[in-house]
Write an enzyme that holds these catalytic residues in place. Structure first.
Site, PDB file in Angstrom:
ATOM      1  N   PRO A   1      -6.612   7.904  -7.184  1.00 16.59           N
ATOM      2  CA  PRO A   1      -8.161   7.623  -7.342  1.00 16.59           C
ATOM      3  C   PRO A   1      -8.985   7.065  -6.292  1.00 16.59           C
ATOM      4  O   PRO A   1      -8.427   6.582  -5.185  1.00 16.59           O
ATOM      5  CB  PRO A   1      -8.138   6.626  -8.358  1.00 16.59           C
ATOM      6  CG  PRO A   1      -6.556   6.025  -8.773  1.00 16.59           C
ATOM      7  CD  PRO A   1      -5.925   6.907  -7.631  1.00 16.59           C
TER       8      PRO A   1
ATOM      9  N   VAL B   1       1.823   9.946  -5.998  1.00 16.49           N
ATOM     10  CA  VAL B   1       1.571  11.416  -5.670  1.00 16.49           C
ATOM     11  C   VAL B   1       2.861  12.274  -5.918  1.00 16.49           C
ATOM     12  O   VAL B   1       3.749  11.989  -5.072  1.00 16.49           O
ATOM     13  CB  VAL B   1       1.002  11.701  -4.155  1.00 16.49           C
ATOM     14  CG1 VAL B   1       0.846  13.240  -4.100  1.00 16.49           C
ATOM     15  CG2 VAL B   1      -0.240  10.801  -3.827  1.00 16.49           C
TER      16      VAL B   1
ATOM     17  N   ARG C   1       0.963  -1.197  -0.030  1.00 22.16           N
ATOM     18  CA  ARG C   1      -0.031   0.160   0.138  1.00 22.16           C
ATOM     19  C   ARG C   1       1.001   1.150  -0.140  1.00 22.16           C
ATOM     20  O   ARG C   1       0.668   2.258  -0.596  1.00 22.16           O
ATOM     21  CB  ARG C   1      -1.040   0.053   1.195  1.00 22.16           C
ATOM     22  CG  ARG C   1      -2.356  -0.542   1.059  1.00 22.16           C
ATOM     23  CD  ARG C   1      -3.274   0.009   2.044  1.00 22.16           C
ATOM     24  NE  ARG C   1      -3.909   1.133   1.646  1.00 22.16           N
ATOM     25  CZ  ARG C   1      -4.985   1.718   2.310  1.00 22.16           C
ATOM     26  NH1 ARG C   1      -5.262   1.314   3.558  1.00 22.16           N
ATOM     27  NH2 ARG C   1      -5.554   2.753   1.990  1.00 22.16           N
TER      28      ARG C   1
ATOM     29  N   SER D   1       7.490  11.129   0.933  1.00 18.16           N
ATOM     30  CA  SER D   1       6.703  12.230   1.608  1.00 18.16           C
ATOM     31  C   SER D   1       5.256  11.687   2.254  1.00 18.16           C
ATOM     32  O   SER D   1       5.145  12.221   3.310  1.00 18.16           O
ATOM     33  CB  SER D   1       6.110  13.092   0.417  1.00 18.16           C
ATOM     34  OG  SER D   1       5.286  12.398  -0.325  1.00 18.16           O
TER      35      SER D   1
ATOM     36  N   HIS E   1       0.465   4.722  -2.352  1.00 14.08           N
ATOM     37  CA  HIS E   1      -0.042   5.794  -1.886  1.00 14.08           C
ATOM     38  C   HIS E   1       1.202   6.851  -1.883  1.00 14.08           C
ATOM     39  O   HIS E   1       1.079   7.992  -2.005  1.00 14.08           O
ATOM     40  CB  HIS E   1      -0.571   5.667  -0.535  1.00 14.08           C
ATOM     41  CG  HIS E   1      -1.770   5.075  -0.485  1.00 14.08           C
ATOM     42  ND1 HIS E   1      -3.015   5.905  -0.319  1.00 14.08           N
ATOM     43  CD2 HIS E   1      -1.995   3.722  -0.606  1.00 14.08           C
ATOM     44  CE1 HIS E   1      -3.853   4.982  -0.457  1.00 14.08           C
ATOM     45  NE2 HIS E   1      -3.379   3.671  -0.659  1.00 14.08           N
TER      46      HIS E   1
ATOM     47  N   HIS F   1      -5.711  -5.959  -4.742  1.00 14.01           N
ATOM     48  CA  HIS F   1      -7.005  -6.250  -3.736  1.00 14.01           C
ATOM     49  C   HIS F   1      -6.872  -7.618  -3.485  1.00 14.01           C
ATOM     50  O   HIS F   1      -8.054  -7.878  -2.765  1.00 14.01           O
ATOM     51  CB  HIS F   1      -8.097  -5.546  -4.695  1.00 14.01           C
ATOM     52  CG  HIS F   1      -7.955  -4.057  -4.692  1.00 14.01           C
ATOM     53  ND1 HIS F   1      -8.903  -3.231  -5.190  1.00 14.01           N
ATOM     54  CD2 HIS F   1      -7.006  -3.170  -4.075  1.00 14.01           C
ATOM     55  CE1 HIS F   1      -8.738  -1.985  -5.003  1.00 14.01           C
ATOM     56  NE2 HIS F   1      -7.409  -1.888  -4.311  1.00 14.01           N
TER      57      HIS F   1
ATOM     58  N   ASN G   1      -6.058   8.320   2.172  1.00 17.22           N
ATOM     59  CA  ASN G   1      -4.864   7.329   2.941  1.00 17.22           C
ATOM     60  C   ASN G   1      -5.594   6.698   4.232  1.00 17.22           C
ATOM     61  O   ASN G   1      -4.839   6.254   4.980  1.00 17.22           O
ATOM     62  CB  ASN G   1      -3.656   7.995   3.113  1.00 17.22           C
ATOM     63  CG  ASN G   1      -2.841   8.630   2.255  1.00 17.22           C
ATOM     64  OD1 ASN G   1      -3.029   7.936   0.823  1.00 17.22           O
ATOM     65  ND2 ASN G   1      -2.163   9.930   2.158  1.00 17.22           N
TER      66      ASN G   1
ATOM     67  N   ASP H   1       9.066   9.445  -3.187  1.00 20.36           N
ATOM     68  CA  ASP H   1       9.893  10.313  -2.452  1.00 20.36           C
ATOM     69  C   ASP H   1       9.827  10.221  -0.810  1.00 20.36           C
ATOM     70  O   ASP H   1      10.302  11.131  -0.001  1.00 20.36           O
ATOM     71  CB  ASP H   1       9.692  11.796  -2.777  1.00 20.36           C
ATOM     72  CG  ASP H   1       8.291  12.509  -2.668  1.00 20.36           C
ATOM     73  OD1 ASP H   1       7.535  11.531  -2.053  1.00 20.36           O
ATOM     74  OD2 ASP H   1       8.096  13.481  -2.920  1.00 20.36           O
TER      75      ASP H   1
ATOM     76  N   GLU I   1       0.439  13.701   5.162  1.00 19.55           N
ATOM     77  CA  GLU I   1      -0.471  13.050   4.029  1.00 19.55           C
ATOM     78  C   GLU I   1      -1.077  11.794   4.691  1.00 19.55           C
ATOM     79  O   GLU I   1      -2.226  11.411   4.079  1.00 19.55           O
ATOM     80  CB  GLU I   1       0.644  12.456   2.823  1.00 19.55           C
ATOM     81  CG  GLU I   1       1.254  13.612   1.953  1.00 19.55           C
ATOM     82  CD  GLU I   1       2.052  12.761   1.047  1.00 19.55           C
ATOM     83  OE1 GLU I   1       1.943  11.964   0.524  1.00 19.55           O
ATOM     84  OE2 GLU I   1       3.073  13.662   0.554  1.00 19.55           O
TER      85      GLU I   1
ATOM     86  N   ASP J   1     -10.436 -11.227  -0.464  1.00 18.10           N
ATOM     87  CA  ASP J   1     -10.351 -12.711  -0.940  1.00 18.10           C
ATOM     88  C   ASP J   1     -10.481 -13.371   0.067  1.00 18.10           C
ATOM     89  O   ASP J   1      -9.610 -13.604   0.746  1.00 18.10           O
ATOM     90  CB  ASP J   1      -9.187 -12.627  -1.965  1.00 18.10           C
ATOM     91  CG  ASP J   1      -8.907 -13.947  -2.509  1.00 18.10           C
ATOM     92  OD1 ASP J   1      -9.679 -14.811  -2.248  1.00 18.10           O
ATOM     93  OD2 ASP J   1      -7.760 -14.184  -3.053  1.00 18.10           O
TER      94      ASP J   1
END
Length: 304
Positions: free
Chosen positions: A140, A48, A40, A54, A44, A170, A72, A52, A66, A220
């Site tokens: 998204p 963006v 993840r 961030s 994430h 997922h 998030n 880096d 963030e 799942d």
């Protein structure tokens, strides 16, 4: 300088990749879900602006984290990034970036979850700023249209089949009830398999779940912690948890790739590797532009 390359730390910290792998493996055996968190994180962080680190910044000295963004929501295990970083700092102080930890921990997490090994370049530097106000333009939402999702991924160089493959992440982990109840209440989304919807209503009994409560459904239920193509078989059977999962099947641009991945796990793994590699190399900060943070949660010279 200025370019990512394989074995970037071969002279400055020859054991860097082994240290990360050892820590990731140790943490996985202690808390299996950490491996899901590392995958993840790379999504994430790298979607963006740049890969880096961030994402890892905590609020301090005017920096807004963030982690506070609704996009998030539910991210966890950040404290164990510190465990990995501390192990590196002990052997090679101020050498290995947090951004490379994000990339390499994801790579090693993928393998522990039964996915492919990916040769990943290193040499990223860490951001000195947060991109919190930009997140909505890059990450998204789970109920966005497929065409918007595809265009977001295209903007970082990931093509349609690569996007379909990355959504295969997922296949592992779980989704908070607050992200799925709109498909269950007041009436069940007709695109959902009815038996599956009954199971989900059992997992998420209230149409208004408390976001702080531990109310989840697994993505799942068959191979819950294996990064495999079961996800695609599930969405073909109308057992996708999120609207975006179901859209993979209803969108003619993505449907052929879903069918192909559902029938061929090797093809899924190949496409997943290729797409994760592209994502991991999105607009890295290199050379003197960035930093090597001592503590991934704060920019350097942060006095707490």
């Amino acid at each position: 300088e200025g370019k990512l390359r394989l074995n970037y730390y071969s002279e400055s910290c020859p054991n860097a990749e082994a240290i990360i792998k050892n820590e990731v493996t140790r943490l996985y055996h202690k808390h299996g879900n950490t491996a899901v968190s590392w995958i993840r994180n790379i999504f994430h962080d790298c979607m963006v602006k740049s890969c880096d680190a961030s994402l890892l910044l905590d609020p301090a000295n005017g920096i807004e984290s963030e982690k506070t963004s609704t996009r998030n929501f539910g991210m966890r295990n950040f404290k164990y990034i510190k465990t990995i970083k501390d192990a590196l700092e002990t052997q090679c102080p101020l050498t290995v970036s947090c951004a490379d930890i994000v990339a390499l921990s994801a790579r090693d997490g993928v393998v522990l979850l039964g996915g492919p090994h990916i040769e990943m370049k290193t040499g990223r530097k860490d951001s000195k700023i947060s991109h919190v106000e930009e997140i909505g333009n890059f990450i998204p939402n789970h109920n966005d249209t497929m065409s918007l999702v595809l265009s977001r991924f295209r903007s970082v160089g990931v093509d349609t089949q690569g996007t379909v493959a990355l959504l295969g992440a997922h296949s592992i982990g779980r989704v908070h009830c607050s992200n799925i109840v709109h498909r269950l209440y007041p009436t069940v989304d007709p695109m959902l398999d009815q038996d599956y919807a009954e199971y989900l209503r059992g997992r998420c009994p209230s149409p208004d779940p408390d976001p702080r409560a531990v109310e989840y459904a697994r993505n799942d239920r068959i191979t819950t912690m294996i990064l495999d193509n079961m996800y695609y078989k599930n969405v073909l059977n109308h057992k996708g948890l999120l609207i975006i999962d179901q859209e993979l099947v209803s969108d003619p641009n993505t449907y052929p790739f879903v069918e192909k991945m559902a029938s061929d796990n090797g093809y899924f793994h190949d496409q997943f590797s290729r797409a994760l590699l592209v994502l991991s190399e999105n607009n890295p900060i290199t050379g003197d532009e960035g930093d090597i943070r001592v503590d991934c949660r704060y920019v350097n010279n942060h006095h707490r």
